[in-house]
Enzyme design. Structure first.
Site, PDB file in Angstrom:
ATOM      1  CG  PHE A 151      39.061  33.517  49.178  1.00 14.87           C
ATOM      2  CD1 PHE A 151      37.713  33.232  49.092  1.00 14.87           C
ATOM      3  CD2 PHE A 151      39.942  32.748  48.421  1.00 14.87           C
ATOM      4  CE1 PHE A 151      37.247  32.206  48.262  1.00 14.87           C
ATOM      5  CE2 PHE A 151      39.478  31.722  47.585  1.00 14.87           C
ATOM      6  CZ  PHE A 151      38.139  31.458  47.509  1.00 14.87           C
ATOM      7  CD  GLU A 152      44.508  29.981  53.365  1.00 13.35           C
ATOM      8  OE1 GLU A 152      45.691  30.212  53.234  1.00 13.35           O
ATOM      9  OE2 GLU A 152      43.998  29.695  54.450  1.00 13.35           O
TER      10      GLU A 152
END
Ligand SMILES: Nc1nc2c(ncn2[C@@H]2O[C@H](COP(=O)(O)OP(=O)(O)OP(=O)(O)O)[C@@H](O)[C@H]2O)c(=O)[nH]1
Ligand SMILES: *[C@@H]1O[C@H](CO)[C@@H](O)[C@H](O)[C@H]1NC(C)=O
Ligand SMILES: *[C@@H]1O[C@H](CO)[C@@H](O)[C@H](O)[C@H]1NC(C)=O
Ligand SMILES: [Mg+2]
Length: 459
Positions: free
Chosen positions: A312-313
């Site tokens: 996740f980013e």
């Protein structure tokens, strides 16, 4: 009141008698040990992280909003989802897209850029195109972005990778995994398909967002001047990247970048880390550094192995496109560690943002429920903040959450994987958020292993 001085005198006498019993070499050793101990404490103190007068990073939302009103209230940002996937991951990719559409994108309709190192299967294109409410873009990564650096002999890289497989380095024997890590560390932001966008949100096949996201997080990032957003922080597998920290620190010194509080948050020190204090004093520290021990800089400072889990980013692509980041990547790439070791893009991004950004630029999406096997975070449901009866949220499991709101929770219509808010101890999160945190986990709670979000959700 005479008791205290008397006690002190007694202690001094006792100590003197004890000291007299030891021979001179023992006395010298004792003094040296004492000096070392105080040097270790001083070293910790020099790298302590000042407390900002107020919290520099709060959650963007603490309850449900009407997502249609949120979507109508402002234009979309120049942003896209990015998902790297293989043709064989069609089911997992579809699951991720259906999930993010249900929890967020059905109201905001951001485009999705699908990336693959091989040409896309027509089935994948047809099915995923049908699953996205915004525009779907299907790109093949050019070969030079998915391969060895030009100077490297593939044969020597393959030997290293075979060795890593033998040593049991996680994914160390898989050539494609190394290409993937190098791609995400250094070249994805140069792809023509991403050139039009300023912001990206990285997705992976098979992940779950377990709460509704009823505001535009790209817009919130822009409004709060944020550069890099994350959900989960944890320790890296030590054997994947023994020389990564030294290489980053070499870059830091070469360019005279100061040791900021953000950088110091990545250091292992006597009272804030995992190394025992006797590895911390100057002579030992320096020796370990000179010997090139894993995770030590040449100065002997040691990385605490903390990093943001980059599956996740959400980030500003201009950060990666900046001269500073690209130079850092080139410096890392020239050392060959993407193949001779198995440097992951997660620790590379994390060390880079902690090196190059001030504290207020990082954002913890503590209001997002996120799950990538085997770790998750889940914020729980905000009391009185679930908007019962809201039409737009009708599909977001309102009924299942009746009665599951909990004290201190900030999520919207979450369905957590179990009763806990997170299943990895928040040690790295606490450490990496410290420069931005005015409210901190006290030493007593840290000592007991009680970090925010390890609390059980009641009921
Ligand atoms: N097209 C393509 N995608 C890949 C390849 N290897 C990995 N990926 C993608 O890269 C991402 C990470 O790979 P995974 O196999 O999920 O790795 P993991 O074991 O889950 O490890 P992490 O997600 O990094 O914790 C996923 O989006 C994969 O689809 C590859 O050879 N080709
Ligand atoms: C995706 O579907 C839309 C609408 O049906 C269509 O216009 C578009 O050409 C499709 N895109 C691709 C890449 O197939
Ligand atoms: C963001 O940065 C701008 C310009 O530097 C500044 O005026 C504004 O107050 C900042 N906003 C926040 C929320 O920090
Ligand atoms: Mg994965």
């Amino acid at each position: 009141m005479k008791l205290l001085p008397a006690l002190a005198v007694a202690i001094v006498r006792r100590t003197r008698r004890l000291v007299r019993r030891f021979s001179v070499p023992f006395k010298i050793a004792g003094v040296v040990l004492l000096l070392c101990f105080f040097e270790a404490l001083l070293h910790t103190h020099r790298h302590s992280i000042p407390r900002p007068p107020q919290d520099l990073d709060g959650p963007f939302a603490t309850q449900c909003q009407d997502p249609r009103i949120a979507a109508a209230s402002q234009p979309r940002e120049n942003a896209a989802f990015v998902m790297l996937a293989r043709n064989s991951e069609i089911n997992e990719a579809r699951q991720t897209i259906q999930n993010i559409e249900a929890q967020f994108n059905q109201w905001f309709n951001y485009p999705v850029v699908f990336l693959n190192n091989e040409p896309w299967d027509p089935d994948f294109i047809r099915e995923l195109n049908a699953s996205v409410s915004g525009k779907a873009i299907f790109e093949t990564i050019p070969e030079e972005s998915w391969s060895y650096p030009p100077w490297m002999h593939p044969e020597s890289a393959r030997q290293s990778m075979a060795q890593q497989a033998k040593l049991g380095v996680w994914n160390g024997g898989k050539e494609s995994y190394h290409h993937m890590c190098r791609f995400y560390s250094g070249t994805f932001y140069t792809l023509p398909a991403l050139a039009p966008f300023k912001w990206y949100w990285r997705l992976e096949p098979g992940v779950h967002f377990t709460c509704a996201i009823t505001y535009d997080p790209f817009a919130a990032m822009a409004r709060h001047n944020k550069t890099y957003g994350f959900t989960i922080a944890l320790w890296e597998e030590p054997n994947t990247c023994p020389s990564l920290f030294r290489t980053v620190d070499d870059f830091r010194r070469k360019h005279h970048l100061p040791k900021t509080p953000t950088w110091n948050a990545m250091l292992d020190t006597a009272t804030a880390g995992t190394s025992p204090w006797y590895l911390q004093p100057f002579p030992v520290r320096k020796l370990l550094g000179l010997l090139g021990r894993p995770h030590h800089a040449r100065s002997g400072e040691r990385w605490n192995l903390c990093h943001y889990w980059s599956n996740f980013e959400m980030a500003d692509l201009d950060f990666f496109r900046s001269d500073a980041y690209q130079r850092l990547f080139d410096h890392l790439d020239r050392q060959g560690g993407f193949y001779h070791e198995r440097w992951g893009d997660a620790p590379v991004h994390s060390l880079a943002v902690h090196l190059l950004l001030p504290p207020g630029k990082l954002h913890h999406f503590s209001d997002f429920g996120y799950h990538h096997e085997p770790f998750f975070q889940c914020p729980g449901n905000a009391p009185g903040g679930q908007l019962p009866g809201n039409e737009a949220l009708a599909g977001n499991h309102e009924n299942e959450n009746e009665g599951t709101e909990s004290e201190g929770a900030i999520g919207c219509r979450c369905r957590c994987v179990d009763q806990r808010r997170r299943n990895n101890r928040g040690i790295c999160l606490d450490r990496m958020q410290r420069p931005a945190a005015s409210h901190r986990t006290g030493w007593w709670d840290r000592w007991r292993g009680k970090y925010p979000y390890t609390i059980n959700i009641p009921g």
